[in-house]
Motif scaffolding. Structure first.
Motif, mmCIF file in Angstrom:
data_model
loop_
_atom_site.group_PDB
_atom_site.id
_atom_site.type_symbol
_atom_site.label_atom_id
_atom_site.label_comp_id
_atom_site.label_asym_id
_atom_site.label_seq_id
_atom_site.Cartn_x
_atom_site.Cartn_y
_atom_site.Cartn_z
ATOM 1 N N VAL A 41 0.836 -1.174 -0.082
ATOM 2 C CA VAL A 41 0.006 -0.013 0.031
ATOM 3 C C VAL A 41 0.936 1.343 0.017
ATOM 4 O O VAL A 41 0.714 2.258 -0.772
ATOM 5 C CB VAL A 41 -0.896 0.052 1.175
ATOM 6 N N VAL A 42 1.891 1.427 0.897
ATOM 7 C CA VAL A 42 2.722 2.604 1.130
ATOM 8 C C VAL A 42 3.952 2.703 0.286
ATOM 9 O O VAL A 42 4.490 3.511 0.051
ATOM 10 C CB VAL A 42 2.953 2.892 2.556
ATOM 11 N N GLY A 43 4.402 1.688 0.041
ATOM 12 C CA GLY A 43 5.736 1.386 -1.155
ATOM 13 C C GLY A 43 6.892 1.593 -0.535
ATOM 14 O O GLY A 43 7.923 2.205 -1.119
ATOM 15 N N ASN A 44 7.026 1.637 0.916
ATOM 16 C CA ASN A 44 8.212 2.380 1.556
ATOM 17 C C ASN A 44 8.480 1.520 2.784
ATOM 18 O O ASN A 44 7.668 1.271 3.824
ATOM 19 C CB ASN A 44 7.861 3.808 2.065
ATOM 20 N N LYS A 45 9.629 1.032 2.930
ATOM 21 C CA LYS A 45 10.021 0.044 3.818
ATOM 22 C C LYS A 45 9.830 0.816 5.388
ATOM 23 O O LYS A 45 9.365 0.088 6.263
ATOM 24 C CB LYS A 45 11.514 -0.197 3.774
ATOM 25 N N GLU A 46 10.376 1.845 5.467
ATOM 26 C CA GLU A 46 10.360 2.586 7.137
ATOM 27 C C GLU A 46 8.774 2.884 7.329
ATOM 28 O O GLU A 46 8.424 2.300 8.493
ATOM 29 C CB GLU A 46 10.999 3.898 7.022
ATOM 30 N N ASP A 47 8.131 3.289 6.711
ATOM 31 C CA ASP A 47 6.741 3.561 6.938
ATOM 32 C C ASP A 47 6.051 2.147 7.046
ATOM 33 O O ASP A 47 5.143 2.035 7.900
ATOM 34 C CB ASP A 47 6.114 4.504 5.880
ATOM 35 N N ALA A 48 6.266 1.269 6.093
ATOM 36 C CA ALA A 48 5.538 -0.138 6.353
ATOM 37 C C ALA A 48 5.864 -0.493 7.605
ATOM 38 O O ALA A 48 4.847 -1.315 8.306
ATOM 39 C CB ALA A 48 5.956 -1.029 4.972
ATOM 40 N N GLN A 49 7.088 -0.570 8.092
ATOM 41 C CA GLN A 49 7.568 -1.217 9.384
ATOM 42 C C GLN A 49 7.014 -0.472 10.467
ATOM 43 O O GLN A 49 6.157 -0.897 11.378
ATOM 44 C CB GLN A 49 8.910 -1.183 9.537
ATOM 45 N N ASP A 50 6.677 0.946 10.503
ATOM 46 C CA ASP A 50 6.336 1.769 11.391
ATOM 47 C C ASP A 50 4.669 1.265 11.637
ATOM 48 O O ASP A 50 4.097 1.164 12.738
ATOM 49 C CB ASP A 50 6.211 3.026 11.223
ATOM 50 N N LEU A 51 3.991 1.150 10.520
ATOM 51 C CA LEU A 51 2.593 1.146 10.365
ATOM 52 C C LEU A 51 2.200 -0.331 10.774
ATOM 53 O O LEU A 51 1.181 -0.434 11.409
ATOM 54 C CB LEU A 51 2.009 1.260 8.960
ATOM 55 N N ALA A 52 3.081 -1.129 10.595
ATOM 56 C CA ALA A 52 2.780 -2.622 11.026
ATOM 57 C C ALA A 52 3.053 -2.576 12.478
ATOM 58 O O ALA A 52 2.204 -3.256 13.192
ATOM 59 C CB ALA A 52 4.072 -3.527 10.227
ATOM 60 N N LEU A 53 4.015 -2.240 13.143
ATOM 61 C CA LEU A 53 4.033 -2.154 14.506
ATOM 62 C C LEU A 53 3.137 -1.474 15.196
ATOM 63 O O LEU A 53 2.465 -1.649 16.310
ATOM 64 C CB LEU A 53 5.401 -1.513 14.813
ATOM 65 N N GLU A 54 2.566 -0.297 14.662
ATOM 66 C CA GLU A 54 1.494 0.455 15.070
ATOM 67 C C GLU A 54 0.029 -0.523 15.114
ATOM 68 O O GLU A 54 -0.624 -0.581 16.010
ATOM 69 C CB GLU A 54 1.185 1.801 14.556
ATOM 70 N N ALA A 55 0.053 -1.373 13.997
ATOM 71 C CA ALA A 55 -1.111 -2.150 13.952
ATOM 72 C C ALA A 55 -1.253 -3.268 15.108
ATOM 73 O O ALA A 55 -2.198 -3.348 16.082
ATOM 74 C CB ALA A 55 -1.300 -2.738 12.627
ATOM 75 N N PHE A 56 0.180 -3.815 15.453
ATOM 76 C CA PHE A 56 0.198 -4.677 16.349
ATOM 77 C C PHE A 56 0.063 -4.210 17.596
ATOM 78 O O PHE A 56 -0.539 -4.703 18.653
ATOM 79 C CB PHE A 56 1.516 -5.570 16.241
ATOM 80 N N TRP A 57 0.459 -2.866 17.864
ATOM 81 C CA TRP A 57 0.467 -2.303 19.102
ATOM 82 C C TRP A 57 -1.083 -2.190 19.371
ATOM 83 O O TRP A 57 -1.558 -2.098 20.558
ATOM 84 C CB TRP A 57 0.936 -0.915 19.084
ATOM 85 N N LYS A 58 -1.887 -1.656 18.380
ATOM 86 C CA LYS A 58 -3.342 -1.600 18.678
ATOM 87 C C LYS A 58 -3.853 -2.855 19.043
ATOM 88 O O LYS A 58 -4.868 -2.856 19.820
ATOM 89 C CB LYS A 58 -4.072 -0.944 17.326
ATOM 90 N N LEU A 59 -3.479 -3.906 18.513
ATOM 91 C CA LEU A 59 -4.049 -5.348 18.472
ATOM 92 C C LEU A 59 -3.597 -5.626 20.296
ATOM 93 O O LEU A 59 -4.536 -6.255 20.934
ATOM 94 C CB LEU A 59 -3.142 -6.308 17.703
ATOM 95 N N TRP A 60 -2.437 -5.259 20.691
ATOM 96 C CA TRP A 60 -2.103 -5.688 21.945
ATOM 97 C C TRP A 60 -2.949 -4.851 23.007
ATOM 98 O O TRP A 60 -3.431 -5.370 23.984
ATOM 99 C CB TRP A 60 -0.690 -5.113 22.451
ATOM 100 N N GLN A 61 -3.581 -3.641 22.736
ATOM 101 C CA GLN A 61 -4.332 -2.952 23.535
ATOM 102 C C GLN A 61 -5.977 -3.465 23.401
ATOM 103 O O GLN A 61 -6.447 -2.988 24.366
ATOM 104 C CB GLN A 61 -4.397 -1.296 23.147
ATOM 105 N N GLN A 62 -6.011 -4.335 22.494
ATOM 106 C CA GLN A 62 -7.561 -4.686 22.556
ATOM 107 C C GLN A 62 -8.005 -5.825 23.545
ATOM 108 O O GLN A 62 -7.033 -6.451 23.904
ATOM 109 C CB GLN A 62 -7.909 -5.568 21.157
ATOM 110 N N SER A 63 -9.197 -5.600 24.183
ATOM 111 C CA SER A 63 -9.689 -6.603 25.077
ATOM 112 C C SER A 63 -9.845 -7.989 24.550
ATOM 113 O O SER A 63 -10.354 -8.093 23.375
ATOM 114 C CB SER A 63 -10.682 -6.092 25.852
ATOM 115 N N PRO A 64 -9.538 -9.045 25.059
ATOM 116 C CA PRO A 64 -9.824 -10.284 24.322
ATOM 117 C C PRO A 64 -11.249 -10.589 24.044
ATOM 118 O O PRO A 64 -11.552 -11.159 22.949
ATOM 119 C CB PRO A 64 -9.404 -11.247 25.566
#
Lengths: 178, 401
Positions: free
Chosen positions: A24-47
């Protein structure tokens, strides 16, 4: 969310989430940042909310990706960044330019489709199963086949229209239609 | 009656909704056999899908754009959000990062034979390649082109040479334990060192055998390995130089098998079931459940696994280009690849035990087989049997406690 379950999910899905975001974004640094952000949001979710963690994860990831992409200025930066990285990585320059062009064209087509259709194609061709796509896009699994067939048809039409028009301006209109 | 594009599209992806897919898949297959128009449209859809795959593949990370490994990404995440590292996980995390585990290739047959109690003929199952995982979190199934392999298999000297090369350079550092029968899940768990789960959907008591637990290491001789590959016809891409003299340590943990119904005696470590004739019919109600924590592999950090994976994938019949494309889609650090014969078995993804697993079915005439395999929380599970008990297997899997 339990740490071990989260870690399991992380290791299971990280590579694919990165790949989808990169597409989607075509860029390594941003892809990684966004990936980590997505997982961080996942972590914050209640089961309780996570019947389908993978689906939820991809929904968040694609949303983050498209939000990032919609900022017009950043898109140009991504394209330049990609070309620069390609050249730096020692690829044959002609090949690198060709590839950058092709990417621009494919992204251009995706942007002219509805966001849902574009996401559908990116997710499906990144290897997600129908169930995960359905959860990510909040549609019924039964309709994935239908929507996919139509999205593919739309893509090909736009792509061939595109290659028939000469001297088109770079970066077609940003479509935020839903 | 003609099939519309939408149904054909889902059929193409083997993704007709599970509830109906059994009957529908067969109906659609029947219709396709009889209807050239629909076959043509299916082919057109497949061709279009292939074109789209190519277009979208252009967007993929190229050289220099690949993701960092999942472990370094996880480390980065933990640095940004320290609340993530629970105390109990700190030990595992630090060992992951300091030793810089890398995945590599080892004999998959040892692993698959243990976790999958029914083996396809050895030549097919092994796929002649070496594949091992560092810590399994994912499973993916690769269809193996059996005709391609049987050509390889008939040239059995190559298989022999490969086995010889491996065993010459291998040292067993820990022998597997003598199989022990445990009276219940709790006892089995104590012996094995992990929580053994059993299906609540069964009222009969299984025969639980605890076995395995071996470790070995070997040193790679790159020149010899490359010569073998060249001879077998897989000279591209070349084995990386970094693999020469690499010391690879493999640890396969202790696991359990729980046998339900009338099953052949597995105590001697035999894991093939002769599925034909009266022996097959006698074991028709046998269902085997296997559980094993993820094997681990330790290699020098500079070994490029994706490259090795590309070579190995070619044993399954893929061209170098296909292998390259496929290799990029798998996180080799955490994925168990299960090879199955392309024309001898069918497979589909299924939701099981809260994760996505694979149901592999082999419809041999008088003795169909099935295997349901999935990974949960770092433990590989497999349920296999003869006959058409796949639904029962799913019920068992979903009732594990």
């Amino acid at each position: 969310m339990e740490t071990t379950d989260f870690q399991s999910l992380f290791f299971q899905h990280y590579a694919l989430v990165y790949r989808v975001l990169f597409r989607v974004v075509g860029n390594k640094e941003d892809a990684q940042d966004l990936a980590l952000e997505a997982f961080w949001k996942l972590w914050q979710q209640s089961p309780a909310q996570l019947e389908n963690p993978a689906g939820w994860l991809f929904r968040v990831a694609t949303r983050l990706g498209y939000n990032a992409l919609r900022a017009a200025k950043r898109r140009e930066r991504y394209e330049l960044e990609t070309a620069r990285q390609a050249l730096e990585s020692g690829q044959d320059p002609d090949r690198a330019v060709e590839r950058a062009d092709e990417r621009r064209r494919v992204r251009g087509v995706l942007e002219r489709m509805t966001e849902r259709d574009a996401q559908l194609l990116v997710l499906r061709y990144s290897g997600l199963a129908y169930k995960e796509i359905a959860a990510a896009l909040d549609i019924s699994p039964n309709s994935v086949g239908t929507l996919l067939a139509r999205a593919e048809e739309a893509f090909e039409k736009l792509y061939s229209d595109d290659s028939h028009s000469e001297g088109r301006s770079e970066g077609g209109p940003h479509a935020s239609r839903r | 009656m003609h099939l519309d594009d939408e149904i054909l599209r889902a059929y193409l992806d083997r993704s007709l909704e599970p509830a109906e897919s059994g009957a529908r898949q067969a109906d659609i297959q029947d219709h396709l056999n009889a209807c050239p128009d629909c076959r043509a449209r299916l082919a057109a859809l497949a061709a279009r899908s292939a074109r789209l795959q190519a277009h979208l593949a252009v967007l993929d990370p190229g050289p220099g754009e690949a993701a960092h490994s999942a472990s370094s990404a996880f480390a980065l995440l933990t640095t940004r959000h320290p609340s993530l590292s629970g105390k109990e996980n700190l030990g595992m995390l630090s060992s992951l990062f300091t030793r810089r585990w890398r995945p590599l290739w080892i004999g998959l047959s040892a692993l698959v034979l243990f976790t999958v109690a029914f083996s396809f003929p050895p030549v097919r199952a092994w796929a002649g390649s070496l594949l091992a995982q560092f810590r399994v979190h994912n499973i993916t199934v690769v269809p193996v082109d059996a005709t391609h392999l049987s050509e390889l298999g008939t040239s059995s000297t190559i298989i022999q040479q490969i086995s010889q090369a491996i065993s010459d350079s291998m040292t067993v550092t820990k022998k597997p334990m003598k199989p022990q029968v445990a009276p219940n899940a709790a006892e089995a768990g104590k012996l094995a060192g992990f929580t053994v789960r059993l299906p609540q959907s069964r009222t009969d008591a299984p025969r639980i055998t605890v076995e395995g637990g071996s470790a070995f290491e070997f040193v790679v001789n790159r020149a010899r390995a490359q010569a073998l590959l060249n001879e077998a016809g897989f000279s591209q891409p070349q084995l990386p130089a970094s693999i020469d003299k690499a010391v690879i340590k493999v640890n396969i943990p202790v696991g359990i098998t729980a046998a339900y119904g009338d099953c052949p005696n597995l105590d001697e470590g035999t894991t093939t079931m002769n599925a034909s004739g009266s022996a097959g019919r006698r074991f028709l109600n046998c269902v085997l459940l296997a559980e094993i924590p993820s094997p681990t592999v330790d290699t020098p950090p500079n070994v490029d696994v994706e490259q090795l994976a590309e070579i190995g994938l070619q044993f399954t019949g893929m061209s170098p280009e296909e292998a390259h494309a496929y290799s990029a889609t798998v996180d080799w650090a955490s994925t168990l690849v299960v090879p199955i014969p392309r024309n001898g078995a069918s497979y589909k993804q299924v939701g099981v035990d809260g994760v996505t697993g694979y149901l592999i079915q082999r419809p041999v005439d008088d003795a169909p087989q099935y295997v349901l395999v999935w990974v949960k929380s770092g433990i590989i599970y497999a349920i296999g049997g003869l006959g058409n008990g796949a639904d029962n297997a799913l019920a068992m899997a979903n009732s594990l406690k």
